[in-house]
Write a protein that holds these residues in place. Structure first.
Motif, short mmCIF file in Angstrom:
data_model
loop_
_atom_site.label_atom_id
_atom_site.label_comp_id
_atom_site.label_asym_id
_atom_site.label_seq_id
_atom_site.Cartn_x
_atom_site.Cartn_y
_atom_site.Cartn_z
N LEU A 1 12.89 28.73 76.90
CA LEU A 1 12.57 27.68 77.86
C LEU A 1 13.13 27.96 79.25
CD1 LEU A 1 13.25 24.56 75.60
CD2 LEU A 1 11.05 25.64 76.10
N ALA A 2 12.48 27.36 80.24
CA ALA A 2 12.94 27.45 81.63
C ALA A 2 14.17 26.56 81.83
CB ALA A 2 11.83 27.01 82.57
N PRO A 3 15.02 26.86 82.79
CA PRO A 3 16.15 25.97 83.09
C PRO A 3 15.67 24.55 83.36
CG PRO A 3 16.39 28.06 84.24
CD PRO A 3 15.02 28.07 83.64
N GLY A 4 16.39 23.59 82.78
CA GLY A 4 16.04 22.19 82.97
C GLY A 4 14.96 21.69 82.03
N ALA A 5 14.51 22.52 81.11
CA ALA A 5 13.44 22.13 80.19
C ALA A 5 13.95 21.20 79.09
CB ALA A 5 12.81 23.37 79.58
N THR A 6 13.01 20.63 78.38
CA THR A 6 13.31 19.71 77.27
C THR A 6 12.83 20.32 75.96
OG1 THR A 6 13.15 17.77 78.70
CG2 THR A 6 12.90 17.40 76.33
N LEU A 7 13.66 20.20 74.94
CA LEU A 7 13.33 20.68 73.59
C LEU A 7 13.33 19.49 72.66
CD1 LEU A 7 12.84 22.96 71.54
CD2 LEU A 7 15.31 23.34 71.48
N ILE A 8 12.20 19.27 71.97
CA ILE A 8 12.04 18.14 71.06
C ILE A 8 12.11 18.63 69.63
CG2 ILE A 8 10.60 16.17 70.42
CD1 ILE A 8 11.46 16.23 73.36
N ASN A 9 12.95 18.00 68.81
CA ASN A 9 12.96 18.30 67.38
C ASN A 9 12.38 17.12 66.61
OD1 ASN A 9 14.66 17.72 64.66
ND2 ASN A 9 14.21 19.90 64.87
N TYR A 10 11.45 17.43 65.69
CA TYR A 10 10.86 16.36 64.88
C TYR A 10 10.89 16.67 63.39
CZ TYR A 10 6.50 19.09 64.41
OH TYR A 10 5.56 20.05 64.11
N GLY A 11 11.59 17.73 62.99
CA GLY A 11 11.65 18.07 61.58
C GLY A 11 12.66 19.15 61.30
N ALA A 12 12.89 19.41 60.00
CA ALA A 12 13.87 20.42 59.58
C ALA A 12 13.31 21.20 58.39
CB ALA A 12 15.20 19.78 59.24
#
Length: 328
Positions: free
Chosen positions: A229-240
């Motif tokens: 990801l680019a700096p300042g980006a968001t990472l969403i987790n919805y599962g494992a």
């Protein structure tokens, strides 16, 4: 009338559920009787049977959280236009059964002439994909998103929605055998997770700035996405899917300002008003009706073979969704 019911939970999901007969009264005032046409078995359904999901119904319970049906009988006070209509089953209503009762005023009508198997998967995976693309980062046509588990149900919907919105999507899978199915679903950049993923993603995208990452796997796969990801980006987790908690290097937080967020559709349902729900389901319904969104189906099962169906859904390396057709 029949239902797939469980009175306990355990580590082998197919062992705790079975098909039993049931009876329903005639629809009361304002109610309708719905014949269930198709209902999927989602990962969340399997986790509910094992007791590992975040929200568990009281026991005994009927399996299934989504599906599609046809209105076959009306209670008093219900407009005659509902008879014969194809409708979205109420989310969380225990959809693994041949029939259910519902309040007509709460039903969402669906377009006629559309594949009911595709419509049956409308309520959970498509809105999960759409909302993760909409609610966290203001993406514009031409922007980039990266996801893992791209061969999953959510993954295939995300590819279609991203394409419809003019977004570029990098698709990560965990095994080489899954690459072709993702390409068949419209994925243009498909890579296998593993060593030097960030370098391979940069080469495939021309070092594009990726502002949104979507993680369904957890474990080391979370950090692999974060590094892309680019700096300042968001990472969403919805599962494992890995069965492991998210792992992410402090360097991603400290030096690159990556934000890690979680998404759970059940929580969204608690806060979204009726207008917003109608907007989301309306957009998804149109995309399915037009053929823009289409999820692969590996196999269909009658309700009497619920144990086989759940076992198939819980198995790894599937090529598509497992669906129940309770009325054939």
């Amino acid at each position: 009338m029949k239902k797939a019911e469980y009175a306990s939970r355990g580590p082998v999901p197919q062992d705790v559920i079975s098909t039993v007969e049931m009876n329903l009264p005639p629809p009361a005032e304002g109610q309708v009787l719905i014949e269930v046409l198709a209902a999927p078995i989602n990962p969340s359904d399997v986790l509910t049977l094992t007791g590992e999901y975040g929200q568990l119904p009281p026991l005994p319970a009927i399996g299934g959280n989504e599906g599609v049906g046809r209105v076959v009988e009306l209670g008093s006070g219900v407009d005659a236009q509902w008879r014969g209509r194809t409708v979205l089953l109420p989310v969380g209503s225990g959809t693994w059964r041949t029939h259910l009762l519902a309040t007509a005023a709460t039903l969402v009508p669906l377009p006629d002439g559309v594949d009911v198997q595709q419509l049956a998967m409308l309520a959970i995976n498509p809105p999960t994909a759409l909302l993760m693309l909409s609610e966290f980062v203001n993406l514009q046509p031409g922007d980039w998103v990266i996801q893992n588990a791209a061969n999953s149900g959510v993954g295939s919907y995300l590819i279609g929605i991203a394409k419809a919105r003019g977004l570029n999507c990098v698709n990560i899978v965990r095994r080489e055998a899954a690459v072709e199915s993702v390409r068949a679903a419209g994925g243009e950049i498909v890579l296998v997770d593993g060593e030097k993923l960030a370098k391979r993603v940069a080469e495939a995208t021309g070092s594009a700035a990726i502002r949104l990452g979507i993680d369904a796997v957890g474990g080391a796969a979370t950090d692999n996405l974060a590094r892309c990801l680019a700096p300042g980006a968001t990472l969403i987790n919805y599962g494992a899917m890995s069965g492991e908690p998210c792992q992410i290097s402090p360097a991603s937080f400290v030096f690159r300002d990556i934000t890690l967020r979680g998404f759970w559709l059940s929580q969204w349902f608690k806060t979204a008003d009726a207008k917003r729900r109608a907007e989301v389901f309306g957009e998804i319904g149109k995309l399915i009706a037009s053929g823009t969104l289409r999820a692969p189906v590996q196999a269909t099962y009658p309700l009497d073979r619920i144990k086989e169906a759940v076992a198939a859904a819980a198995a790894g390396e599937r090529s598509g969704k497992i669906l129940l057709l309770p009325n054939g």
